[in-house]
Structure formats: C-alpha cells, structure tokens
Write an enzyme that holds these catalytic residues in place. Structure first.
Site, PDB file in Angstrom:
ATOM      1  N   GLY A  49     -29.223 -21.758  16.590  1.00  8.12           N
ATOM      2  CA  GLY A  49     -29.584 -20.345  16.628  1.00  8.12           C
ATOM      3  C   GLY A  49     -28.963 -19.570  15.486  1.00  8.12           C
ATOM      4  CG  HIS A  77     -34.238 -25.348   9.462  1.00  5.67           C
ATOM      5  ND1 HIS A  77     -33.139 -25.041   8.685  1.00  5.67           N
ATOM      6  CD2 HIS A  77     -33.916 -24.994  10.723  1.00  5.67           C
ATOM      7  CE1 HIS A  77     -32.191 -24.530   9.462  1.00  5.67           C
ATOM      8  NE2 HIS A  77     -32.636 -24.496  10.704  1.00  5.67           N
ATOM      9  CB  SER A  96     -28.828 -25.035   5.615  1.00  8.75           C
ATOM     10  OG  SER A  96     -29.651 -26.167   5.756  1.00  8.75           O
ATOM     11  CB  SER A 106     -30.829 -21.952  11.522  1.00  5.67           C
ATOM     12  OG  SER A 106     -30.361 -23.265  11.568  1.00  5.67           O
ATOM     13  CG  ASP A 165     -32.948 -25.060   5.325  1.00  6.15           C
ATOM     14  OD1 ASP A 165     -34.015 -24.516   5.688  1.00  6.15           O
ATOM     15  OD2 ASP A 165     -32.035 -25.359   6.119  1.00  6.15           O
TER      16      ASP A 165
END
Length: 386
Positions: free
Chosen positions: A338, A230, A355, A340, A258
């Site tokens: 942030g 993402h 994720s 992720s 993801d």
C-alpha cells in the site's frame, strides 16, 4: 455537501500521498508557510522520526540534517572538479562530510580542486564511468530469481551483486555470478530476502485506488502526480480516498522502470505537499536536489505513514519476480503493501517514489525508490514546488 468540501480539502492538503482520513480538515499546518520552513527546517516530528529510526539524539539529528544539506549542495561541484577521475561520492555519517573518490591517476591539481569544494578525498582504483559500464553490462544478463539485484558501491569501489541467502549454490545463480564477474570489478553479497513491490488490495481509508489495487501518491507535478508504474497501466482510471474519480494513468512503465504519472481533474488539484500523517507537520516540496549516498531520508505512504532511514546505494538494478527494474535507489527505510508510489523526501527536496523492498516496519527491511528527476525527464513533467 460535506463530501464535496472534504474532497476539495483532502487533495489541497495531501495530494501527494493519495488522500487523508475522512475526518480530515485539509487545513494547512504551521510548517506550510515559507517563513516557518526557513526558520524551522526540521520540525519536532521530523527530529523525533530520525531519533526513532536512526538512533540519534535531537541535537545529533539537527546537526546531521545541516551537514547533509551542505553535502547535497557540494556534490555537483565536487563531481565537476574531479572530472574524468571521479569515482563516486557519499556522505560519511561519522565525519558528517561529503567524501569524493578519485582515481589514482588524478593530478595533484584535480585533488586540490576537489578538496577546495569542502569535500574529503579518497583515492580508488576504478572510475565511476568504469563501474557504471560494468553495471550496464550486467544489466544485459538474464537474472534468475535468486539474484535480488546489483548496484555500484562507490565506497567499496566495486559493483555489488546481491544474492538471496540460501540461493548461492543454485546452478542458475552460480552461472549468473560467473558471467557478472567477467564484466568487471564485482563483489557478491548475501541478502536476507528477495524484493517485492508494495501494492496492496483495496482497503478503506486514505490513498488512491485503481481497480482493486491501493497505492500511494508520490509528488505533485503540474497537471497531475507521479507514482509507481506497477500500480496501474496507461489508461487505467484512478479514484481518490473518497472513491471519487481523479484521472487516468497517462504513462506507466513496469518492469524495466517503475514509474507512472496520473492526470488530475474532476474537482481535484495538486499542491506541493508531502503528508506527515501527524508524526510531523506536512512538508512543503521546494525542489528535487539529489541526496548523496549516506544521507538520511524519509518516506511517506498510506499504510505505514512516516518513516526514516538512510540512502544505501544508487543506480541499483532490482530483480523483482515480474522482471528487473533499473536505476533504483536503495534505502534502509521500511515499507509495507500500500506504500507503493509514495514519496521519498530529504528535507524539502523530492527524491523519488516508492517501488518495493523486503521486510516490514515491525522487523525492519530495505526499500527502493525510482528517482524523481528521471520520472520528470521521461514524461516532460514539471515538479510542483512551493
């Protein structure tokens, strides 16, 4: 000249989490040598993080890490011994042993062979294959926003469907739950909030950037690094902590999955390191053996840095507002925007990339990651290990 030197040192020390502070030197920590890693697998910082986040004493943390590594090594052997009677497995934090579920029709020989691996045996009704098939049927259903996700729970020997508190009476949720129950053994539970991804708008500092999004690097692979899907679409350019060009997203999938991977060039290179952010020495990555449910696990990310928790569930389908993501692992580790794409690691074994989740690192919460071995297999990548 200083910027160039820092750019090279920055990725050499910490490529895995998208960078370092501008004042960093990129020098290797004492934990980076094989001798140090073997002699002291649990650094003082790691033990402190486990004491803080898991409520353990130093001695308890050391004992648990050793027991978890044993359970990690036993898992594939015990699963093979159980054969078609296998009902799932998990690490029991109280007994500090691997527990393996076998169905009630398992032969006495099968039970003995599982116990011979060193695992504890529990008898259950449903096999892992049956539970996985139930979950796969639920995956084909359309899930409304009030359903946060679903996963196989080997300890309860059922598929758990999580519904956001206050949404259970919603007509669409009720319809989904009814259809889910018809697929097989299903239990419905309430959860405090819906999951969300942890990307963030651009801010000054560490990680990597694409467009106006900041995320965290996951793990180095030969030729690049893996991260969350993402965070960017295939072809999107990626900049490092200093704003210089790193590479491009070579593959990306979100939702449904993801995960993504980015090629590395332009003076940047990869190293098998997870950033400890000063909480612990930077961690060398030596493999990707999968940690069982119940084991402790830690996460590194560019916003909240280093935090630990436990593996709560595997193969969970998480229902984000953008769509469902499958085969996720749920943890009790906190995270924030942030983080992720950042690394989940158990000891020196890579587990997956961050994720999303719910909550934060002030009040607590839960976070999901996409398993690293799935990503490597999907893109034909090789993990960069020490």
């Amino acid at each position: 000249m200083r910027r160039t030197r820092l750019k090279y040192a920055g990725l050499a020390a910490l490529l895995l989490f998208g960078g370092m502070t501008a004042g960093g030197t990129g020098q290797a920590s004492a934990d980076d040598s094989p001798t140090a890693a073997e002699a002291a697998p649990a650094s003082a910082g790691l033990l402190q993080a486990m004491q803080r986040d898991l409520g353990l004493s130093k001695a308890q943390a050391q004992t648990r890490l050793a027991a978890e590594r044993t359970a990690m090594d036993l898992t594939p052997k015990a699963r093979k011994a159980a054969g078609s009677a296998y009902g799932g497995s998990w690490f029991d934090a109280k007994s500090e042993r691997l527990t393996v579920a076998v169905t009630s029709d398992a032969s006495a020989t099968t039970v003995r062979e599982v116990r011979a691996t060193g695992a504890t045996v529990r008898t259950v009704t449903h096999s892992a294959r049956e539970l996985d098939a139930t979950k796969a049927r639920i995956d084909r259903l359309f899930a409304p926003a009030g359903v946060s996700g679903w996963h196989v729970d080997p300890m309860a020997n059922t598929v758990v469907v999580n519904v956001v508190e206050g949404e259970r009476a919603d007509n669409d949720v009720r319809g989904f739950v009814s259809r889910a129950r018809a697929t097989g053994p299903v239990t419905v539970k309430s959860v405090p909030a819906a999951p969300r991804t942890f990307a963030a708008g651009t801010v000054g500092g560490d990680p990597y950037y694409t467009g106006n999004v900041r995320c965290s690097i996951g793990f180095s692979v030969h030729g690049g690094f893996i991260t969350a899907g993402h965070c960017g679409q295939a072809g999107a350019g990626v900049r490092g902590w200093d704003g210089s060009y790193i590479g491009n997203f070579q593959g990306s999938s979100f939702p449904d999955n993801d995960y993504a991977w980015v090629n590395v060039g332009s003076g940047w290179w990869t190293v098998p390191v997870v950033l400890g952010w000063g909480t612990i020495p930077d961690r060398l990555v030596r493999g990707s053996a999968e940690a069982p449910v119940g084991t402790s696990i830690c996460r590194s990310g560019s916003t909240t840095h280093w935090h630990c928790g436990a593996v709560l569930a595997k193969n969970e389908t998480v229902n984000y507002s953008q769509g469902a993501v499958h085969q996720m692992t749920k943890t009790s580790v906190c995270a924030e925007p942030g983080d992720s794409g950042g690394s989940f690691i158990s000891g020196d074994q890579a587990q997956g990339v961050t994720s999303g989740g719910w909550g934060n690192c002030s009040g607590g919460g839960e976070t999901w990651f996409q398993p690293v071995n799935e990503i490597l297999g999907r893109y034909g990548l090789t993990l960069h290990t020490a």
